[in-house]
Design an enzyme around this catalytic site. Structure first.
Site, PDB file in Angstrom:
ATOM      1  N   GLN A 125       0.844  -0.884   0.069  1.00  0.00           N
ATOM      2  CA  GLN A 125      -0.095  -0.045  -0.130  1.00  0.00           C
ATOM      3  C   GLN A 125       0.915   1.387  -0.089  1.00  0.00           C
ATOM      4  O   GLN A 125       0.473   2.312  -0.732  1.00  0.00           O
ATOM      5  CB  GLN A 125      -0.843  -0.088   1.036  1.00  0.00           C
ATOM      6  CG  GLN A 125      -1.993   1.117   1.122  1.00  0.00           C
ATOM      7  CD  GLN A 125      -2.951   0.692  -0.118  1.00  0.00           C
ATOM      8  OE1 GLN A 125      -3.371  -0.122  -0.365  1.00  0.00           O
ATOM      9  NE2 GLN A 125      -3.527   1.998  -0.843  1.00  0.00           N
ATOM     10  N   TRP A 153      -6.772   9.363  -4.151  1.00  0.00           N
ATOM     11  CA  TRP A 153      -6.640   8.301  -5.175  1.00  0.00           C
ATOM     12  C   TRP A 153      -6.204   7.111  -4.752  1.00  0.00           C
ATOM     13  O   TRP A 153      -6.718   5.996  -5.334  1.00  0.00           O
ATOM     14  CB  TRP A 153      -5.954   8.885  -6.364  1.00  0.00           C
ATOM     15  CG  TRP A 153      -6.697   9.902  -6.811  1.00  0.00           C
ATOM     16  CD1 TRP A 153      -6.251  11.422  -6.948  1.00  0.00           C
ATOM     17  CD2 TRP A 153      -7.624  10.224  -7.829  1.00  0.00           C
ATOM     18  NE1 TRP A 153      -6.830  12.257  -7.806  1.00  0.00           N
ATOM     19  CE2 TRP A 153      -7.683  11.548  -7.979  1.00  0.00           C
ATOM     20  CE3 TRP A 153      -8.386   9.467  -8.475  1.00  0.00           C
ATOM     21  CZ2 TRP A 153      -8.832  12.141  -9.078  1.00  0.00           C
ATOM     22  CZ3 TRP A 153      -9.395   9.809  -9.336  1.00  0.00           C
ATOM     23  CH2 TRP A 153      -9.774  11.159  -9.455  1.00  0.00           C
ATOM     24  N   VAL A 154      -5.420   6.979  -3.743  1.00  0.00           N
ATOM     25  CA  VAL A 154      -4.837   5.745  -3.215  1.00  0.00           C
ATOM     26  C   VAL A 154      -4.962   5.919  -1.832  1.00  0.00           C
ATOM     27  O   VAL A 154      -4.734   6.979  -1.223  1.00  0.00           O
ATOM     28  CB  VAL A 154      -3.490   5.532  -3.517  1.00  0.00           C
ATOM     29  CG1 VAL A 154      -3.056   4.232  -3.014  1.00  0.00           C
ATOM     30  CG2 VAL A 154      -3.230   5.542  -5.085  1.00  0.00           C
ATOM     31  N   ALA A 155      -5.611   4.948  -1.056  1.00  0.00           N
ATOM     32  CA  ALA A 155      -5.465   5.056   0.242  1.00  0.00           C
ATOM     33  C   ALA A 155      -4.381   5.189   0.968  1.00  0.00           C
ATOM     34  O   ALA A 155      -3.357   4.555   0.565  1.00  0.00           O
ATOM     35  CB  ALA A 155      -6.477   3.874   0.787  1.00  0.00           C
ATOM     36  N   HIS A 162      -7.985  -3.404   1.917  1.00  0.00           N
ATOM     37  CA  HIS A 162      -7.271  -4.199   1.246  1.00  0.00           C
ATOM     38  C   HIS A 162      -6.309  -4.985   2.202  1.00  0.00           C
ATOM     39  O   HIS A 162      -5.861  -5.998   2.272  1.00  0.00           O
ATOM     40  CB  HIS A 162      -6.541  -3.851  -0.069  1.00  0.00           C
ATOM     41  CG  HIS A 162      -7.238  -3.844  -1.331  1.00  0.00           C
ATOM     42  ND1 HIS A 162      -8.013  -5.087  -1.944  1.00  0.00           N
ATOM     43  CD2 HIS A 162      -8.210  -2.743  -1.645  1.00  0.00           C
ATOM     44  CE1 HIS A 162      -8.554  -4.650  -3.084  1.00  0.00           C
ATOM     45  NE2 HIS A 162      -8.754  -3.368  -2.780  1.00  0.00           N
ATOM     46  N   ASP A 169     -10.668  -6.676  -5.237  1.00  0.00           N
ATOM     47  CA  ASP A 169     -11.176  -6.240  -6.479  1.00  0.00           C
ATOM     48  C   ASP A 169     -11.833  -7.221  -7.448  1.00  0.00           C
ATOM     49  O   ASP A 169     -10.804  -8.212  -7.641  1.00  0.00           O
ATOM     50  CB  ASP A 169     -10.298  -5.049  -6.926  1.00  0.00           C
ATOM     51  CG  ASP A 169     -10.110  -3.957  -5.984  1.00  0.00           C
ATOM     52  OD1 ASP A 169     -10.921  -3.836  -5.154  1.00  0.00           O
ATOM     53  OD2 ASP A 169      -9.148  -3.407  -6.028  1.00  0.00           O
ATOM     54  N   GLU A 217     -17.174   2.295  -6.378  1.00  0.00           N
ATOM     55  CA  GLU A 217     -16.247   1.372  -6.834  1.00  0.00           C
ATOM     56  C   GLU A 217     -17.072   0.005  -7.337  1.00  0.00           C
ATOM     57  O   GLU A 217     -17.138  -0.995  -6.223  1.00  0.00           O
ATOM     58  CB  GLU A 217     -15.018   1.018  -5.721  1.00  0.00           C
ATOM     59  CG  GLU A 217     -14.278   2.196  -5.563  1.00  0.00           C
ATOM     60  CD  GLU A 217     -13.013   1.748  -5.123  1.00  0.00           C
ATOM     61  OE1 GLU A 217     -12.073   2.741  -4.888  1.00  0.00           O
ATOM     62  OE2 GLU A 217     -12.704   0.732  -4.588  1.00  0.00           O
ATOM     63  N   HIS A 220     -15.235  -3.358  -6.157  1.00  0.00           N
ATOM     64  CA  HIS A 220     -14.638  -3.644  -4.581  1.00  0.00           C
ATOM     65  C   HIS A 220     -15.590  -4.101  -3.782  1.00  0.00           C
ATOM     66  O   HIS A 220     -16.557  -3.597  -3.615  1.00  0.00           O
ATOM     67  CB  HIS A 220     -14.188  -2.311  -4.231  1.00  0.00           C
ATOM     68  CG  HIS A 220     -13.382  -2.552  -2.570  1.00  0.00           C
ATOM     69  ND1 HIS A 220     -12.132  -2.303  -2.518  1.00  0.00           N
ATOM     70  CD2 HIS A 220     -13.952  -2.630  -1.599  1.00  0.00           C
ATOM     71  CE1 HIS A 220     -11.586  -2.463  -1.224  1.00  0.00           C
ATOM     72  NE2 HIS A 220     -12.693  -2.877  -0.509  1.00  0.00           N
TER      73      HIS A 220
HETATM   74 ZN   LIG Z   1     -10.590  -2.295  -3.551  1.00  0.00          ZN
END
Ligand SMILES: [Zn+2]
Length: 271
Positions: A125, A153-155, A162, A169, A217, A220
């Site tokens: 991540q 945009w990205v955790a 995740h 996903d 999403e 997901h």
């Molecule tokens: Zn996801």
């Protein structure tokens, strides 16, 4: 982990999962009859640091309802036992069987679902997040701006579902792009209609972004257990609503809805 060893571990977990599932179905009667369900001890041992149980019944399923979102980071001491899918992706071993059932039934309908991302380590991540920051930097963002923008945009590492091993996903083999058109595929249509039967929910629905902190999403899925998934399917609630989490606004909240994994597919592959 060697393949055979992994399989035998998985098989053992299946046994425990089946016991647990059986125990859950008849939880009241079973618990009253024998006092304590033997599978509970095994289940508790798999996650050493589950949240404090609020009741005896909740103690069985707390791990299934672990809340990780922009305001609730994964506990630092979090550990999980993983099982590998055929394509090398890994998930919490306790959800393997129901995931397998769901994907098998989807395949049996002539559909072709592909798990393109599942468990991610903190390192993975972090790599996704840092790559995004670097790309923004490269196009002229200042460091702090790049970090803020990347977080949309990205955790931020530690806040991606995740990392729990309970999220994955899934895309259609015929359309593997993570965007809204994914919802039009026959695979997503089937999964949206049926995933709850296997204990999975579409985690980030189109109309819940302000509550989940994450935009739509349609790929997901999150394991929450069959009981909670059925209840959420029935009520239309998202996980935060089901858990009666106060809606977060202001500080800490993303300024806009975002997608936590809408990055190029190769980057979503766990290392
Ligand atoms: Zn996801």
């Amino acid at each position: 982990m060697a393949g055979k060893e992994a399989m035998s571990r998985v098989v053992m977990k299946h046994g425990a999962a089946l016991l647990l599932a059986g125990a859950m179905l008849t939880s009241t009667v079973f618990a009253e009859a024998i006092g304590k369900v033997p599978a509970q001890a095994d289940s508790a041992a798999l996650v050493e640091h589950a949240a404090e149980p609020s009741s005896e019944k909740a103690a069985d399923t707390n791990w299934q309802l672990l809340l990780v979102n922009p305001w609730n980071a994964l506990p630092e001491e979090f550990t999980v036992e993983l099982a590998s899918l055929k394509n090398g992706m890994r998930v919490d071993a306790r959800i393997y069987e129901e995931l397998n059932d769901m994907l098998s039934d989807c395949l049996a309908e002539g559909l072709h679902p592909i798990v393109c991302s599942a468990y991610r380590t903190q390192a993975t991540q972090s790599r996704l997040y840092n790559n995004k920051v670097a790309r923004l930097w490269a196009v002229g963002y200042k460091k702090e701006e790049a970090q803020t923008e990347a977080g949309r945009w990205v955790a931020v590492p530690g806040t991606s579902e995740h990392q729990t091993g309970l999220a994955l996903d899934i895309v259609a083999s015929s359309y593997q792009i993570l965007d809204e058109k994914q919802e039009q595929t026959a695979e997503q249509q089937w999964l949206m209609e049926n995933s709850w039967r296997y204990g999975f929910i579409l985690r980030y629905p189109s109309d819940k972004g302000k509550i989940t902190g994450i935009g739509y999403e349609p790929w997901h899925y999150r394991y929450v257990g069959k009981e909670a998934a059925a209840a959420m399917h029935e009520s239309g609630q998202c996980l935060e609503e089901y858990l009666q989490t106060p809606i977060q606004e202001g500080e800490g909240a993303p300024t806009e809805e975002r997608t936590e994994s809408n990055v190029a597919l190769p980057e979503t592959m766990p290392s």
